[in-house]
Motif scaffolding. Structure first.
Motif, PDB file in Angstrom:
ATOM      1  N   PRO A 188     -41.295 -22.510  21.788  1.00  0.00           N
ATOM      2  CA  PRO A 188     -41.108 -22.180  20.371  1.00  0.00           C
ATOM      3  C   PRO A 188     -40.300 -20.922  20.135  1.00  0.00           C
ATOM      4  N   THR A 189     -40.074 -20.090  21.137  1.00  0.00           N
ATOM      5  CA  THR A 189     -39.276 -18.879  20.929  1.00  0.00           C
ATOM      6  C   THR A 189     -37.805 -19.190  20.716  1.00  0.00           C
ATOM      7  N   LEU A 190     -37.391 -20.435  20.953  1.00  0.00           N
ATOM      8  CA  LEU A 190     -35.989 -20.783  20.746  1.00  0.00           C
ATOM      9  C   LEU A 190     -35.643 -20.878  19.272  1.00  0.00           C
ATOM     10  N   GLY A 191     -36.640 -21.013  18.401  1.00  0.00           N
ATOM     11  CA  GLY A 191     -36.373 -21.060  16.985  1.00  0.00           C
ATOM     12  C   GLY A 191     -36.150 -19.663  16.430  1.00  0.00           C
ATOM     13  N   ASP A 192     -35.991 -19.607  15.101  1.00  0.00           N
ATOM     14  CA  ASP A 192     -35.824 -18.308  14.461  1.00  0.00           C
ATOM     15  C   ASP A 192     -37.117 -17.516  14.585  1.00  0.00           C
ATOM     16  N   CYS A 193     -37.022 -16.333  15.154  1.00  0.00           N
ATOM     17  CA  CYS A 193     -38.221 -15.526  15.412  1.00  0.00           C
ATOM     18  C   CYS A 193     -38.676 -14.837  14.136  1.00  0.00           C
ATOM     19  N   TRP A 230     -25.968  -5.891  13.982  1.00  0.00           N
ATOM     20  CA  TRP A 230     -27.428  -5.868  13.854  1.00  0.00           C
ATOM     21  C   TRP A 230     -28.084  -6.794  14.882  1.00  0.00           C
ATOM     22  N   ASP A 231     -27.551  -8.006  15.009  1.00  0.00           N
ATOM     23  CA  ASP A 231     -28.149  -8.942  15.960  1.00  0.00           C
ATOM     24  C   ASP A 231     -27.935  -8.499  17.401  1.00  0.00           C
ATOM     25  N   ALA A 232     -26.793  -7.843  17.660  1.00  0.00           N
ATOM     26  CA  ALA A 232     -26.550  -7.364  19.024  1.00  0.00           C
ATOM     27  C   ALA A 232     -27.552  -6.285  19.428  1.00  0.00           C
ATOM     28  N   ILE A 233     -28.056  -5.554  18.444  1.00  0.00           N
ATOM     29  CA  ILE A 233     -29.001  -4.476  18.746  1.00  0.00           C
ATOM     30  C   ILE A 233     -30.443  -4.979  18.772  1.00  0.00           C
ATOM     31  N   TYR A 234     -30.798  -5.872  17.818  1.00  0.00           N
ATOM     32  CA  TYR A 234     -32.204  -6.207  17.643  1.00  0.00           C
ATOM     33  C   TYR A 234     -32.562  -7.659  17.982  1.00  0.00           C
ATOM     34  N   VAL A 235     -31.632  -8.569  17.988  1.00  0.00           N
ATOM     35  CA  VAL A 235     -31.950  -9.987  18.162  1.00  0.00           C
ATOM     36  C   VAL A 235     -31.472 -10.522  19.506  1.00  0.00           C
ATOM     37  N   TYR A 236     -30.209 -10.282  19.850  1.00  0.00           N
ATOM     38  CA  TYR A 236     -29.635 -10.869  21.056  1.00  0.00           C
ATOM     39  C   TYR A 236     -30.370 -10.482  22.342  1.00  0.00           C
ATOM     40  N   PRO A 237     -30.873  -9.241  22.470  1.00  0.00           N
ATOM     41  CA  PRO A 237     -31.606  -8.914  23.711  1.00  0.00           C
ATOM     42  C   PRO A 237     -32.857  -9.765  23.929  1.00  0.00           C
ATOM     43  N   LYS A 238     -33.418 -10.353  22.864  1.00  0.00           N
ATOM     44  CA  LYS A 238     -34.615 -11.175  23.005  1.00  0.00           C
ATOM     45  C   LYS A 238     -34.299 -12.624  23.386  1.00  0.00           C
ATOM     46  N   LEU A 239     -33.032 -13.015  23.343  1.00  0.00           N
ATOM     47  CA  LEU A 239     -32.648 -14.390  23.618  1.00  0.00           C
ATOM     48  C   LEU A 239     -32.190 -14.546  25.058  1.00  0.00           C
ATOM     49  N   SER A 240     -32.386 -15.737  25.581  1.00  0.00           N
ATOM     50  CA  SER A 240     -31.863 -16.051  26.912  1.00  0.00           C
ATOM     51  C   SER A 240     -30.366 -16.305  26.821  1.00  0.00           C
ATOM     52  N   SER A 241     -29.709 -16.318  27.971  1.00  0.00           N
ATOM     53  CA  SER A 241     -28.256 -16.481  27.990  1.00  0.00           C
ATOM     54  C   SER A 241     -27.823 -17.835  27.434  1.00  0.00           C
ATOM     55  N   LYS A 242     -28.574 -18.895  27.725  1.00  0.00           N
ATOM     56  CA  LYS A 242     -28.193 -20.214  27.236  1.00  0.00           C
ATOM     57  C   LYS A 242     -28.416 -20.361  25.734  1.00  0.00           C
ATOM     58  N   SER A 243     -29.249 -19.489  25.147  1.00  0.00           N
ATOM     59  CA  SER A 243     -29.421 -19.480  23.696  1.00  0.00           C
ATOM     60  C   SER A 243     -28.477 -18.507  23.021  1.00  0.00           C
ATOM     61  N   LEU A 244     -28.085 -17.458  23.727  1.00  0.00           N
ATOM     62  CA  LEU A 244     -27.237 -16.425  23.136  1.00  0.00           C
ATOM     63  C   LEU A 244     -25.824 -16.928  22.898  1.00  0.00           C
TER      64      LEU A 244
END
Length: 432
Positions: A320-325, A67-81
Motif C-alpha cells: 500500500p505504500t505505492l499509493g499516495d502517502c 518540494w517532492d525531491a526534498i520530502y517525497v522522493y526519498p520515501k519512494l523506491s527507484s522503480k516508483s520514483l
C-alpha cells in the motif's frame, strides 16, 4: 442557435480557451480572412493572461519538483520514483507547449481554408453543418467540466488542507484542464476535416457511372469465365516444329462496343473538388505541425500514467505504500481511483487515434474513387486531364497525422500502447 460561418461555430471553444490563457491573439472578424494582429492588440489583455499562465505553470513545476525531491522522493523506491518524475515532466511539457504554441494563427487560418472548402462542398447546407459543430463543441466543454469535477473529487478525497497541498493541487487542476482543452482543440479540427473529406468523397462517388460498369464489365467477366471453363488441352494442337496447327476459339474478345462509349465527366466539378482536396490536405499538415509536440507529450503522459496507476492498483493489496502517502483514503477507494485514471488514459489515446484514423481512411478512399473514375477505357480529354492531375496530387501528398514524426496516429497506436504497457507492468511485477 445560428451560425453563418465556421468561425462563429467555433466561438464557444475560443471563449473558453481565452479564459484559460490559450487564445493570446484575437479571433478574426470573419472566417475568410487571416488573423489581423496589429501592434495595438499584440500585447493586449489576452496575451498578458497567456504569459501569466505560462509563468504560473513554470513556477508550479519548479516548486513541485523541488518540494517532492526534498520530502517525497526519498520515501519512494527507484522503480516508483522514475515513472513519477517522468509523468510530472510530460504533464508540464504538455501544458507549457499548449500555452506557448496554441492559437498562433491556427484558428483563423483554419477557418479561412474551411470556409473556402465549404463554398464548394456544402453551399447552402453549410449553416446546418456549423450548428452541428457548435453543438458538438458545447457537449465537449460539458464533458471536460464533468471530468474536472470527478478528478477534483478524487484529488480532494482525504486531502490535508494546507498551503503546500493547495498550491500543488491547483497546479494539477489547472494543467489538467489546459491539456484537456488542447485535446478538444485538436479533435474538433480533426472531426471537421474528417467530415469535409467525407463530403468530398460523396461528391466524387456521384460521378461514378454505375451503369457503365454493369454494361461493360459483366460481358467481359462472362467471356473470361467461358475461357476459364474451356479445355486447354483442346485449345491448341501442336506438331513438331514452330508452327501452330490449330486453335479453338479466340483468346481475345471484341471491345468494339466499349470503344463506342466515351465518358464525359463534369471537368469543372472535378477541378473544384481537386482544389478543395488540396486545401484540406494543407489544413491537415498545418494542424499536424501545430499540435504534433503537444500530442506527443500527451500520449507519453497517458502511457506513463496508465502503466503507473495500473501497477499501483495491482500492487495496492501487497504494497500500500505505492499509493499516495498520507491522504487518509481507504485501500478500496484508492484502487478504484487508480483504475479509473488508467481507463481515462486509454480513452484519451483511443479518441485521438480513432479520430486521426478516420481522416486517414477518408483520404485513402479518395484515391480509390479517383482510380475508379479513371478505369473506363475512353474518357473525354478534359476530364481525363483533370483526373490525372487529381491522381498525381493524391500520390504526391502525404497528409498523415503523426506525433511530431515519431509515430503515426492511428488505431495501431492503441495496440502498441496496450502491448508495451502490459509488458512493463509484467516486468515490474516480476522484479518485485
Amino acid at each position: 442557435m445560428s451560425g453563418n460561418s465556421v468561425c462563429t461555430a467555433l466561438n464557444p471553444l475560443y471563449l473558453v480557451s481565452k479564459l484559460l490563457g490559450l487564445a493570446p491573439y484575437p479571433l478574426g472578424k470573419t472566417g475568410t480572412a487571416i488573423r489581423d494582429v496589429s501592434k495595438a492588440n499584440r500585447f493586449g489583455v489576452s496575451t498578458l493572461h497567456n504569459y501569466v499562465m505560462i509563468l504560473f505553470m513554470l513556477g508550479w513545476f519548479f516548486f513541485h519538483i523541488t518540494w517532492d525531491a526534498i520530502y517525497v522522493y526519498p520515501k519512494l523506491s527507484s522503480k516508483s520514483l522514475i515513472p513519477v518524475v517522468i509523468r510530472t515532466c510530460t504533464f508540464t511539457s504538455t501544458c507549457l507547449s499548449t500555452l506557448i504554441l496554441s492559437h498562433r494563427g491556427t484558428l483563423s487560418e483554419f477557418c479561412s481554408k474551411i470556409s473556402l472548402v465549404d463554398d464548394i462542398l456544402l453551399g447552402r447546407k453549410a449553416s446546418s453543418s456549423y450548428i452541428k459543430i457548435r453543438v458538438m463543441i458545447i457537449i465537449q466543454i460539458l464533458l471536460v467540466f464533468v471530468y474536472s469535477c470527478i478528478m477534483t473529487l478524487f484529488d480532494t478525497n482525504g486531502l490535508n488542507i494546507n498551503l503546500i497541498s493547495v498550491v500543488k493541487y491547483c497546479g494539477w487542476a489547472v494543467g489538467r484542464t489546459i491539456s484537456m482543452f488542447m485535446i478538444v482543440h485538436f479533435l474538433v479540427f480533426v472531426w471537421i476535416l474528417k467530415n469535409r473529406f467525407c463530403k468530398l468523397n460523396a461528391q466524387l462517388s456521384s460521378l461514378v457511372d454505375r451503369r457503365f460498369e454493369e454494361q461493360h464489365l459483366v460481358p467481359l467477366f462472362s467471356t473470361l469465365n467461358s475461357m476459364n471453363k474451356a479445355d486447354l488441352a483442346g485449345e491448341f494442337n501442336f506438331i513438331s516444329g514452330p508452327e501452330i496447327v490449330g486453335r479453338k476459339g479466340p483468346l481475345l474478345f471484341s471491345l468494339s462496343k466499349v470503344r463506342s462509349h466515351v465518358l464525359q465527366y463534369n471537368s469543372d466539378k472535378i477541378r473544384a473538388l481537386r482544389l478543395a482536396h488540396g486545401v484540406l490536405c494543407e489544413s491537415v499538415q498545418r494542424i499536424n505541425s501545430d499540435y504534433g509536440f503537444q500530442i506527443l507529450s500527451e500520449v507519453s503522459y497517458a502511457f506513463i500514467s496508465f502503466v503507473m496507476f495500473s501497477y499501483v492498483a495491482v500492487e495496492a493489496k501487497n504494497d500500500p505504500t505505492l499509493g499516495d502517502c498520507g491522504n487518509g483514503s481507504s485501500s478500496c477507494v484508492r484502487v478504484l481511483k487508480d483504475l479509473f485514471i488508467s481507463c481515462l488514459c486509454i480513452i484519451k489515446v483511443l479518441t485521438i487515434a480513432a479520430s486521426c484514423h478516420a481522416v486517414s481512411s477518408e483520404i485513402s478512399a479518395t484515391l480509390k474513387i479517383v482510380q475508379k473514375l479513371l478505369s473506363p477505357r475512353h474518357i473525354s480529354a478534359d476530364s481525363l486531364a483533370e483526373l490525372q492531375l487529381f491522381s498525381q496530387q493524391l500520390w504526391n501528398t502525404d497528409p498523415r497525422f503523426t506525433a511530431l514524426g515519431f509515430f503515426e496516429l492511428n488505431l495501431n497506436l492503441l495496440c502498441s500502447v496496450l502491448g508495451t504497457a502490459t509488458t512493463y507492468i509484467v516486468v515490474l511485477l516480476q522484479l518485485k
